[in-house]
Design an enzyme around this catalytic site. Structure first.
Site, PDB file in Angstrom:
ATOM      1  CB  SER A 238     -10.223  43.367  31.456  1.00  0.00           C
ATOM      2  OG  SER A 238     -10.401  42.416  31.733  1.00  0.00           O
ATOM      3  CE  LYS A 239     -10.187  48.160  38.025  1.00  0.00           C
ATOM      4  NZ  LYS A 239     -11.544  49.602  38.430  1.00  0.00           N
ATOM      5  NE  ARG A 240     -15.248  39.720  34.585  1.00  0.00           N
ATOM      6  CZ  ARG A 240     -16.573  38.711  33.652  1.00  0.00           C
ATOM      7  NH1 ARG A 240     -17.485  39.447  32.888  1.00  0.00           N
ATOM      8  NH2 ARG A 240     -16.634  37.640  34.071  1.00  0.00           N
TER       9      ARG A 240
END
Length: 469
Positions: A238-240
């Site tokens: 995930s980008k986060r």
RNA sequence: GCCCCCAUCGUCUAGAGGCCUAGGACACCACCCUUUCAAGGUGGCGGCACGGGUUCGAAUCCCGUUGGGGGUGCCA
């Protein structure tokens, strides 16, 4: 059906380009190349709240970096999904007209409440037979038929979905805007897509898409859902949470060839006992049917190992050229005008075997370009802690005044001084190394000094001797 | 909850019923080489989740269990 296979890659411009997206793009690109097909790039920019135009260029640049060249004849696009909104709405209206869809005036809250009372989640088909027509606030929902939907997936085989487990999903929002599942299918039909190759997370909505294709009277494409890339906790990247930006790896000095090769070993493997293979081989050998079914951990350590391998395989001139962005920009710890390409080229062969990513290079050669070397205090104190360190370094200095200035002669000179005092070269080079390079590790010392030059070497030894007191 | 997918060394993978005493790569360990550190060389550690079938024979086929993941938005 035309004979040309048409693949597509459909990212949404919501941030930096994801390594998982890169792999999906690569699969589509490779398939397009090997089947003399077309790779269609479609930017899915319909989520106005999350889109930023800057990311679109980022996607194009990132694709170009990994070799998906926008000017290649196999490349088509970019198309922008937002430009096809009217077409998508028209398709939705066609579905309504043909009875495949119906309008519903329930709000999300009402649907939620009904679901709660009924004890089963999701939309219950309340408006199926109410005969509503279009109107403000009314959403259009697909009338999911009874039966079973079978998705024939090139990676996984036949996957069956009982239609009773699929609710009447939304096609058009209350504000009239199309949702993803509709827009995606209508665009694929419009663009004559014949092969949909994407990440496994899309498998659950594939039966919905297939039903729309059929309801619109079109022949569904060939589907392929490739395994997810996961982090150490085996969760979807995930980008986060995770370090997934392709740009970030590029900026750290991962070369595109290594990234592409590594990405292709995730979920698939070249034949033979080596995983390091060139792109042409991958294009020749890649097969969807031999793609794994399980998710793969994106292992940065292994990526770096691949990168080191690629770096070492490069001719030294190419390696040197690849290093330049890290040596001549503000990433370099020295003023730009102090960089000397010729000097770097002389030390480059020794640097090449010692780095995994290019961003490690400056620290390895900074002593050559910094006016005043930065001394690592701990390393310095340790190197000069031995009894013999100061006097023998002085002797080395004195000998260096008139020794022939090449690495062999320097080594022989230092060795001789060590032999006289029974200090092995391995130990004796330590104070000399810290004095001249500031560090306890680095490229081979005498080669480094040869490049550094006599005057600067003597000056640094003097300074170190003064410092050692 | 419901639906779907998945399961070979720590990790990425090879393996399409006998070629498997399960091969390679990364990581790790040891040794060799050696001017530090690397690189390179040699060797080592380490795996078919579990239980039932099917079969003369199963890592490979079937069922179940367990475990993991994905989806379940009027996001894409």
């Amino acid at each position: 059906m035309s004979g040309t296979p048409r693949y597509r890659f459909a990212p949404s411009p919501t941030g930096y380009f994801h390594v998982g997206g890169a792999r999906t793009a690569l699969y589509n690109w490779i398939l397009a190349l090997q089947n003399d097909g077309v790779f269609v790039l479609r930017i899915e920019d319909t989520d106005e709240s999350r889109n930023e135009p800057q990311w679109t260029q980022g996607i194009i640049d990132a694709l170009a970096w990994i070799g998906i060249d926008g000017t290649d004849t196999h490349f088509e696009g970019p198309y922008f999904q937002s430009a096809y909104a009217a077409n998508q709405v028209a398709a939705a209206e066609k579905l309504f007209a043909s009875g495949h869809a119906y309008y519903c005036d329930l709000t999300s809250e009402q649907i939620h409440d009904r679901a709660k009372i009924a004890g089963r989640p999701g939309y219950d088909g309340f408006s199926r037979d109410r005969g509503l027509t279009a109107g403000p606030g009314r959403s259009l929902r697909f009338r999911v038929p009874a039966g079973v939907t079978v998705v024939h997936d090139e990676v996984r085989g036949a996957v069956e979905f009982d239609n009773t487990t699929i609710e009447d999903f939304v096609l058009l929002r209350g504000n009239g805007k199309p949702v993803f599942v509709l827009a995606n299918v209508v665009d694929d039909i419009t663009m004559n897509i014949t092969h949909v190759v994407r990440a496994e997370e899309h498998l659950p909505n594939t039966p919905k898409q297939q039903m729309i294709w059929a309801a619109l009277g079109a022949t569904p494409p060939s589907w392929a859902h490739v395994p997810l890339l996961v982090n150490e906790q085996r969760k979807k990247l995930s980008k986060r949470r995770d370090k997934v930006a392709l740009e970030q790896y590029r900026d750290e000095g991962v070369v595109a060839e290594a990234m592409v090769n590594y990405l292709m070993t995730l979920g698939w493997a070249p034949t033979g006992d080596t995983e390091i293979v060139d792109f042409a081989t991958i294009v020749k050998d890649f097969k969807l049917s031999s793609v794994n079914h399980s998710s793969a951990f994106f292992d940065i350590k292994k990526l770096n190992a691949f990168n080191g391998e690629y770096l070492r395989q490069m001719p030294v001139e190419a390696f040197s050229a690849a290093c330049e962005p890290w040596l001549t920009s503000d990433k370099a710890p020295w003023p730009a005008d102090r960089f000397d390409r010729g000097v770097f080229l002389r030390i480059a062969p020794h640097v090449q075997t010692r780095v995994a990513v290019l961003s490690e290079v400056p620290a390895m050669v900074d002593f050559l370009f910094l006016a005043d070397v930065v001394i690592d205090a701990a390393a310095f104190d340790k190197a000069f802690s031995a009894e013999w360190a100061r006097p023998l370094t002085q002797s080395i200095h004195d000998r260096f005044v008139d020794v022939e200035w090449n690495h062999d002669a320097l080594k022989i000179a230092v060795e001789a001084i060590g032999a006289a005092s029974d200090v092995k070269l391995g130990k004796l080079q330590a104070p000399l190394r810290v004095a001249t390079t500031g560090r306890s590790v680095g490229p081979p010392l005498f080669e480094s000094l040869e490049v550094l030059g006599r005057n600067e070497t003597l000056r640094r030894i003097d300074a170190a001797l003064a410092r050692a007191g």
